[in-house]
Design a protein around this motif. Structure first.
Motif, short mmCIF file in Angstrom:
data_model
loop_
_atom_site.label_atom_id
_atom_site.label_comp_id
_atom_site.label_asym_id
_atom_site.label_seq_id
_atom_site.Cartn_x
_atom_site.Cartn_y
_atom_site.Cartn_z
N GLY A 188 0.78 -1.23 0.00
CA GLY A 188 0.00 0.00 0.00
C GLY A 188 0.81 1.28 0.00
N GLU A 189 2.13 1.16 0.08
CA GLU A 189 2.98 2.35 0.19
C GLU A 189 4.01 2.50 -0.92
N GLY A 190 4.42 1.39 -1.54
CA GLY A 190 5.48 1.45 -2.53
C GLY A 190 6.71 0.71 -2.02
N ILE A 191 7.88 1.11 -2.50
CA ILE A 191 9.14 0.47 -2.11
C ILE A 191 10.01 1.50 -1.41
N LEU A 192 10.36 1.21 -0.16
CA LEU A 192 11.31 2.06 0.55
C LEU A 192 12.71 1.60 0.15
N GLU A 193 13.46 2.47 -0.49
CA GLU A 193 14.79 2.15 -0.98
C GLU A 193 15.84 2.69 -0.01
N LEU A 194 16.63 1.79 0.55
CA LEU A 194 17.80 2.18 1.32
C LEU A 194 19.02 1.91 0.43
N PHE A 195 19.96 2.84 0.38
CA PHE A 195 21.09 2.67 -0.53
C PHE A 195 22.21 3.60 -0.13
N THR A 196 23.30 3.48 -0.85
CA THR A 196 24.51 4.27 -0.58
C THR A 196 24.80 5.17 -1.77
N LYS A 197 25.28 6.38 -1.49
CA LYS A 197 25.80 7.27 -2.52
C LYS A 197 27.24 7.63 -2.17
N TYR A 198 28.05 7.76 -3.21
CA TYR A 198 29.45 8.12 -3.02
C TYR A 198 29.59 9.63 -3.16
N THR A 199 29.76 10.27 -2.04
CA THR A 199 29.86 11.73 -2.00
C THR A 199 31.25 12.13 -1.51
N GLY A 200 32.25 11.40 -1.99
CA GLY A 200 33.59 11.49 -1.44
C GLY A 200 33.82 10.39 -0.43
N GLU A 203 27.93 7.33 1.92
CA GLU A 203 26.90 7.82 2.84
C GLU A 203 25.56 7.14 2.55
N LEU A 204 24.74 7.03 3.60
CA LEU A 204 23.46 6.33 3.51
C LEU A 204 22.34 7.28 3.12
N TYR A 205 21.47 6.81 2.20
CA TYR A 205 20.32 7.58 1.74
C TYR A 205 19.09 6.69 1.71
N TRP A 206 17.93 7.35 1.58
CA TRP A 206 16.70 6.60 1.31
C TRP A 206 15.83 7.38 0.34
N ASN A 207 14.92 6.64 -0.28
CA ASN A 207 13.95 7.23 -1.18
C ASN A 207 12.74 6.31 -1.21
N VAL A 208 11.65 6.77 -1.81
CA VAL A 208 10.44 5.96 -1.95
C VAL A 208 10.13 5.81 -3.42
N ARG A 209 10.03 4.55 -3.86
CA ARG A 209 9.67 4.24 -5.23
C ARG A 209 8.15 4.01 -5.28
N ASN A 210 7.46 4.81 -6.07
CA ASN A 210 6.02 4.67 -6.20
C ASN A 210 5.68 3.48 -7.09
N PRO A 211 4.45 2.97 -7.00
CA PRO A 211 4.07 1.81 -7.81
C PRO A 211 4.27 2.02 -9.31
N ASP A 212 4.17 3.27 -9.77
CA ASP A 212 4.36 3.52 -11.19
C ASP A 212 5.84 3.65 -11.59
N GLY A 213 6.73 3.50 -10.61
CA GLY A 213 8.15 3.55 -10.89
C GLY A 213 8.80 4.90 -10.63
#
Length: 476
Positions: A188-200, A203-213
């Motif tokens: 009912g909410e989508g996909i909670l994405e936990l991931f890493t970004k290289y900022t030098g 570092e840890l980030y998150w985002n929400v992927r909606n059902p439509d992508g």
């Protein structure tokens, strides 16, 4: 696409009357491989150790069969009870060589068989399993494959199956800066994405992927010089445990932290319910579980879960050196358990390598179970070893080795990974790979039940469209 279905599409294209649906089907069908072959990899980091006359006496920082690498790619296997299949992804090897394929397949429980695995993404010559995949299954049954990127040199890719519970056709949804992806599908909410970004640093980030992508802006969770994390989900609750990299140096990874969210990242709390305001940037903060830096101990996180009352438990290895060999001894498997407002930390056992990775379960009767390569393998100082099952009946305070799962193996077994949402008696509760830690070798893939009494090996070569996994004789 079923057999023979491709010919009408080709004919239509040649004669100029292809339909949009046919064109889409042709463009999204993915090729198959003719066997389950894991990627072999060596990092190539041989460092001078004060306890070794020659650094190569103890091998690379990590190497071997890394098809189920890393612990930070999660989930890599999910059970779908609606179709009685366990879907899993892994780092495959083109013709068994050092060439990475991002693979997906499933185990058909009803018929005790596996199909030819699907090549979701061809890495085009990359051999690095940092680019392995993770997966999620949404509430409609669509399978999402997250192909990891590496630093800012190689982007990550997100694919979604065209049909529910189908691995024949995938459409690319996006290309994003996503490393070490950990997607959690929340109904009912989508996909909670936990991931890493290289900022030098990492570092840890998150985002929400909606059902439509679609997805919004990335949000930083932690930036204390860099972090590695593992995570889990129960219902709408997503929890993550992570370490920190002092001054951005991954070989100094230390300290242990925990936070969770129940509203797709709108708010984050510690284990005792304290709300925090991301990003975490100071090493001493309410999310801190234990400051291992005070003991000069390194922290390598393996897995985490929640107990039967919803309290978090984290499985990890600590040591005193990032280098391979006995200089970092003891390499101690530990569990941190939050209960009654405090973190309780217990030793499970010791092993021979920082990158000995295993899985953690809590059974319905309260038994704790750890499965992983805790025993010395044929390449004693290399990544992995022989797999064993450990159990505790007093919430981790004391542990007993229940059995050896593998023994007298020609190659080390490594990165034992749990299947998310697996039934307690499932024959496919965990997945791992083997590989020689000191030289290029074949890498075969295995799965087993939680007890480790029924071990199966996936077919390295396949002549037909289906195969029954080979049974590996139990050692005791």
């Amino acid at each position: 696409m079923r057999r023979g279905a491709f010919l009408p599409v080709v004919t239509a294209i040649l004669f100029g009357f292809v339909t949009a649906a046919q064109a889409n089907e042709a463009s999204t069908v993915k090729p198959k491989d003719d066997g389950y072959r894991g990627i072999w990899f060596t990092l190539g980091q041989y460092s001078d150790a004060p306890y070794a006359k020659k650094s190569w006496d103890y091998g690379d920082k990590y190497s071997g069969g890394l098809g189920t690498y890393t612990a930070d790619h999660s989930p890599i296997a999910v059970h779908a009870p609606e179709v009685n299949k366990t879907f899993f992804c892994y780092g495959g090897a083109k013709k068994g060589q050092r060439y990475l394929y991002n693979m997906i397949s499933y185990y058909d429980h009803a018929n005790d068989r596996v199909p030819r695995p699907t090549i979701v993404h061809d890495k085009g010559g990359v051999d690095d399993p940092h680019d392995n995949s993770s997966l999620a299954i949404d509430e409609e049954g669509h399978i999402w494959v997250y192909v990891a990127g590496r630093a800012r040199k190689r982007p990550g890719f997100v694919y979604r199956s065209v049909k529910p519970y189908d691995i024949d056709r995938f459409e690319q949804i996006s290309s994003d800066e996503i490393c070490y992806p950990q997607p959690h599908a929340v109904p009912g909410e989508g996909i909670l994405e936990l991931f890493t970004k290289y900022t030098g640093v990492r570092e840890l980030y998150w985002n929400v992927r909606n059902p439509d992508g679609s997805r919004g802006a990335d949000h930083k969770l932690a930036g204390m010089g860099g972090q590695y994390q593992v995570s889990c989900r129960r219902g709408n609750r997503v929890a993550t445990a992570f370490n920190r990299h002092p001054e951005g140096v991954v070989d100094r990874r230390t300290d242990l932290y925990y936070v969770e969210t129940s509203d797709m990242g709108k708010t984050w709390q510690t284990a005792d319910g304290t709300t925090i305001a991301p990003p975490l940037v100071e090493p001493v903060n309410p999310a801190l579980v234990k400051a291992y830096s005070a003991d000069r101990r390194l922290v390598y996180i393996n897995s985490m879960t929640l107990d039967n009352r919803g309290n978090p438990i984290i499985l990890y290895v600590t040591s005193s050196s990032h280098q391979a060999g006995p200089g970092g001894d003891p390499h101690t498997w530990e569990v941190a358990h939050h209960k009654d407002g405090t973190w309780r930390i217990h030793r499970v056992t010791d092993s021979t390598h920082n990158y000995d990775v295993g899985a953690l379960w809590i059974e319905a009767d309260g038994t704790w179970r750890v499965v992983g390569p805790t025993e010395p393998g044929p390449q004693r100082w290399g990544t992995g070893g022989e797999v064993a099952v450990w159990t505790s009946r007093d919430e981790g305070a004391t542990w007993t080795k229940l059995r050896d799962v593998t023994r007298n193996s020609p190659r080390n077994h490594s990165y034992v990974r749990e299947v998310f949402d697996a039934e307690p008696d499932s024959p496919f509760a965990m997945l791992w790979a083997d590989g020689h830690a000191d030289k290029l070798s074949v890498s075969r893939l295995y799965f087993a039940n939680r007890d480790g009494t029924k071990v199966r090996r996936l077919p390295y070569d396949m002549k037909g469209d289906w195969a029954t996994p080979e049974s590996v004789e139990p050692t005791q």
